[in-house]
Design a protein around this motif. Structure first.
Motif, PDB file in Angstrom:
ATOM      1  N   LEU A  76       0.833  -1.189   0.000  1.00  0.00           N
ATOM      2  CA  LEU A  76       0.000   0.000   0.000  1.00  0.00           C
ATOM      3  C   LEU A  76       0.873   1.245   0.000  1.00  0.00           C
ATOM      4  CD1 LEU A  76      -2.579  -1.101   2.736  1.00  0.00           C
ATOM      5  CD2 LEU A  76      -2.825  -1.266   0.274  1.00  0.00           C
ATOM      6  N   VAL A  77       0.288   2.385  -0.370  1.00  0.00           N
ATOM      7  CA  VAL A  77       1.029   3.642  -0.387  1.00  0.00           C
ATOM      8  C   VAL A  77       0.206   4.715   0.325  1.00  0.00           C
ATOM      9  CG1 VAL A  77       0.184   4.328  -2.674  1.00  0.00           C
ATOM     10  CG2 VAL A  77       2.294   5.293  -1.818  1.00  0.00           C
ATOM     11  N   HIS A  78       0.902   5.486   1.169  1.00  0.00           N
ATOM     12  CA  HIS A  78       0.307   6.614   1.888  1.00  0.00           C
ATOM     13  C   HIS A  78       1.023   7.874   1.422  1.00  0.00           C
ATOM     14  CE1 HIS A  78      -1.213   9.040   5.217  1.00  0.00           C
ATOM     15  NE2 HIS A  78       0.033   9.377   5.516  1.00  0.00           N
ATOM     16  N   VAL A  79       0.276   8.921   1.089  1.00  0.00           N
ATOM     17  CA  VAL A  79       0.860  10.176   0.631  1.00  0.00           C
ATOM     18  C   VAL A  79       0.838  11.161   1.797  1.00  0.00           C
ATOM     19  CG1 VAL A  79       0.632  12.081  -0.998  1.00  0.00           C
ATOM     20  CG2 VAL A  79       0.111   9.758  -1.733  1.00  0.00           C
ATOM     21  N   THR A  80       1.994  11.764   2.079  1.00  0.00           N
ATOM     22  CA  THR A  80       2.110  12.708   3.186  1.00  0.00           C
ATOM     23  C   THR A  80       3.049  13.843   2.806  1.00  0.00           C
ATOM     24  OG1 THR A  80       2.524  12.905   5.577  1.00  0.00           O
ATOM     25  CG2 THR A  80       3.995  11.472   4.331  1.00  0.00           C
ATOM     26  N   ALA A  81       3.089  14.867   3.634  1.00  0.00           N
ATOM     27  CA  ALA A  81       3.960  16.016   3.386  1.00  0.00           C
ATOM     28  C   ALA A  81       5.424  15.601   3.512  1.00  0.00           C
ATOM     29  CB  ALA A  81       3.649  17.134   4.369  1.00  0.00           C
ATOM     30  N   ALA A  82       6.285  16.178   2.680  1.00  0.00           N
ATOM     31  CA  ALA A  82       7.703  15.841   2.686  1.00  0.00           C
ATOM     32  C   ALA A  82       8.367  16.190   4.009  1.00  0.00           C
ATOM     33  CB  ALA A  82       8.405  16.550   1.531  1.00  0.00           C
ATOM     34  N   LYS A  83       7.828  17.141   4.741  1.00  0.00           N
ATOM     35  CA  LYS A  83       8.415  17.526   6.027  1.00  0.00           C
ATOM     36  C   LYS A  83       8.303  16.399   7.063  1.00  0.00           C
ATOM     37  CE  LYS A  83       4.271  19.599   7.977  1.00  0.00           C
ATOM     38  NZ  LYS A  83       3.666  20.784   8.530  1.00  0.00           N
ATOM     39  N   ASN A  84       7.465  15.403   6.817  1.00  0.00           N
ATOM     40  CA  ASN A  84       7.260  14.292   7.752  1.00  0.00           C
ATOM     41  C   ASN A  84       8.195  13.114   7.516  1.00  0.00           C
ATOM     42  OD1 ASN A  84       5.112  15.768   8.781  1.00  0.00           O
ATOM     43  ND2 ASN A  84       3.622  14.732   7.479  1.00  0.00           N
ATOM     44  N   VAL A  85       9.102  13.202   6.559  1.00  0.00           N
ATOM     45  CA  VAL A  85       9.902  12.044   6.156  1.00  0.00           C
ATOM     46  C   VAL A  85      10.752  11.481   7.304  1.00  0.00           C
ATOM     47  CG1 VAL A  85      11.863  13.332   5.189  1.00  0.00           C
ATOM     48  CG2 VAL A  85      11.313  11.068   4.313  1.00  0.00           C
ATOM     49  N   ARG A  86      11.373  12.315   8.104  1.00  0.00           N
ATOM     50  CA  ARG A  86      12.207  11.814   9.204  1.00  0.00           C
ATOM     51  C   ARG A  86      11.364  11.099  10.247  1.00  0.00           C
ATOM     52  NH1 ARG A  86      15.355  16.279  11.739  1.00  0.00           N
ATOM     53  NH2 ARG A  86      16.259  14.573  12.915  1.00  0.00           N
ATOM     54  N   SER A  87      10.242  11.667  10.579  1.00  0.00           N
ATOM     55  CA  SER A  87       9.345  11.065  11.566  1.00  0.00           C
ATOM     56  C   SER A  87       8.811   9.724  11.079  1.00  0.00           C
ATOM     57  CB  SER A  87       8.191  12.017  11.856  1.00  0.00           C
ATOM     58  OG  SER A  87       7.218  11.399  12.655  1.00  0.00           O
ATOM     59  N   VAL A  88       8.448   9.659   9.804  1.00  0.00           N
ATOM     60  CA  VAL A  88       7.908   8.420   9.232  1.00  0.00           C
ATOM     61  C   VAL A  88       8.968   7.315   9.248  1.00  0.00           C
ATOM     62  CG1 VAL A  88       7.136   7.372   7.064  1.00  0.00           C
ATOM     63  CG2 VAL A  88       6.109   9.496   7.847  1.00  0.00           C
ATOM     64  N   ARG A  89      10.177   7.647   8.862  1.00  0.00           N
ATOM     65  CA  ARG A  89      11.246   6.629   8.852  1.00  0.00           C
ATOM     66  C   ARG A  89      11.588   6.148  10.257  1.00  0.00           C
ATOM     67  NH1 ARG A  89      14.775   9.254   4.073  1.00  0.00           N
ATOM     68  NH2 ARG A  89      13.850   8.013   2.403  1.00  0.00           N
ATOM     69  N   ARG A  90      11.499   7.035  11.242  1.00  0.00           N
ATOM     70  CA  ARG A  90      11.857   6.695  12.611  1.00  0.00           C
ATOM     71  C   ARG A  90      10.734   5.942  13.332  1.00  0.00           C
ATOM     72  NH1 ARG A  90      12.229  11.517  14.330  1.00  0.00           N
ATOM     73  NH2 ARG A  90      10.251  11.556  15.416  1.00  0.00           N
ATOM     74  N   ALA A  91       9.501   6.435  13.235  1.00  0.00           N
ATOM     75  CA  ALA A  91       8.417   5.904  14.058  1.00  0.00           C
ATOM     76  C   ALA A  91       7.240   5.350  13.273  1.00  0.00           C
ATOM     77  CB  ALA A  91       7.921   7.001  15.000  1.00  0.00           C
ATOM     78  N   GLY A  92       7.265   5.431  11.949  1.00  0.00           N
ATOM     79  CA  GLY A  92       6.148   4.936  11.161  1.00  0.00           C
ATOM     80  C   GLY A  92       5.112   6.014  10.911  1.00  0.00           C
ATOM     81  N   ILE A  93       3.920   5.610  10.520  1.00  0.00           N
ATOM     82  CA  ILE A  93       2.831   6.536  10.199  1.00  0.00           C
ATOM     83  C   ILE A  93       1.822   6.503  11.339  1.00  0.00           C
ATOM     84  CG2 ILE A  93       1.057   7.151   8.520  1.00  0.00           C
ATOM     85  CD1 ILE A  93       2.617   5.402   6.482  1.00  0.00           C
ATOM     86  N   ARG A  94       1.579   7.665  11.922  1.00  0.00           N
ATOM     87  CA  ARG A  94       0.606   7.764  13.013  1.00  0.00           C
ATOM     88  C   ARG A  94      -0.807   7.609  12.464  1.00  0.00           C
ATOM     89  NH1 ARG A  94       2.974  13.172  14.931  1.00  0.00           N
ATOM     90  NH2 ARG A  94       1.227  13.785  13.653  1.00  0.00           N
ATOM     91  N   ALA A  95      -1.676   7.062  13.284  1.00  0.00           N
ATOM     92  CA  ALA A  95      -3.082   6.895  12.910  1.00  0.00           C
ATOM     93  C   ALA A  95      -3.856   8.114  13.383  1.00  0.00           C
ATOM     94  CB  ALA A  95      -3.640   5.619  13.522  1.00  0.00           C
ATOM     95  N   ASP A  96      -3.634   9.269  12.739  1.00  0.00           N
ATOM     96  CA  ASP A  96      -4.283  10.491  13.197  1.00  0.00           C
ATOM     97  C   ASP A  96      -5.347  11.014  12.238  1.00  0.00           C
ATOM     98  OD1 ASP A  96      -2.533  11.293  11.258  1.00  0.00           O
ATOM     99  OD2 ASP A  96      -1.471  12.750  12.493  1.00  0.00           O
TER     100      ASP A  96
END
Length: 164
Positions: A4-24
């Motif tokens: 699957l693919v999730h589209v998010t803002a580029a500013k979130n890249v470090r957070s996503v790589r470190r902790a994954g994608i939050r369910a917000d």
């Protein structure tokens, strides 16, 4: 395993790589989770939400590819209709077999861990549709819900329709 693919803002890249994608994100019924789409052979359908999501003010978007088990329950459907609950494999097949899959989305009702992430990549920033699928060539709506005050060009659109 369904990709699957999730589209998010580029500013979130470090957070996503470190902790994954939050369910917000808030889905149907008030549950929280992650909006995503299956990775399909069509680049346009896979990343169709990029252009619409950029309207929210983000300049650059990225795509986060992740894998979930085939039997993982997800909600799937067109964005303005009531979704169905299916397994991730069945949902991916449902989207893939649509004649026009623009506007479809999957909702995973849980966060995505960093271990499940397969790849983070940049995407073409002008891929997809704006406002709604098939809106190109139709006149814009002048109502305050679709065309809120302060939006670029809103006053011109309201003036053309005789709205105050």
């Amino acid at each position: 395993m369904t990709l699957l693919v999730h589209v998010t803002a580029a500013k979130n890249v470090r957070s996503v790589r470190r902790a994954g994608i939050r369910a917000d994100s808030i889905g149907h019924g008030g549950m929280t989770g992650v909006y995503c789409l299956p990775v399909l052979p069509s680049y346009q359908i896979t990343y169709q939400w990029v252009r619409e999501l950029r309207r929210g003010g983000q300049r650059a978007m990225i795509a986060v590819h992740f894998r979930v088990p085939d039997d993982e329950p997800v909600l799937v459907g067109h964005y303005n209709r009531t979704p169905l609950q299916l397994s991730s494999a069945e949902a991916a097949a449902l989207v893939a077999e649509q004649q026009d899959a623009r506007g479809y989305e999957l909702f995973l009702p849980r966060p995505v861990s960093a271990k499940e992430i397969h790849r983070v990549r940049s995407v073409n920033q002008v891929t997809g549709w704006r406002y709604m699928p098939g809106a190109h060539g139709s006149p814009p709506c002048a109502c305050p819900v679709c065309n809120f005050p302060g939006q670029y060009g809103a006053a011109k659109i309201r003036k053309a329709f005789g709205e105050p």
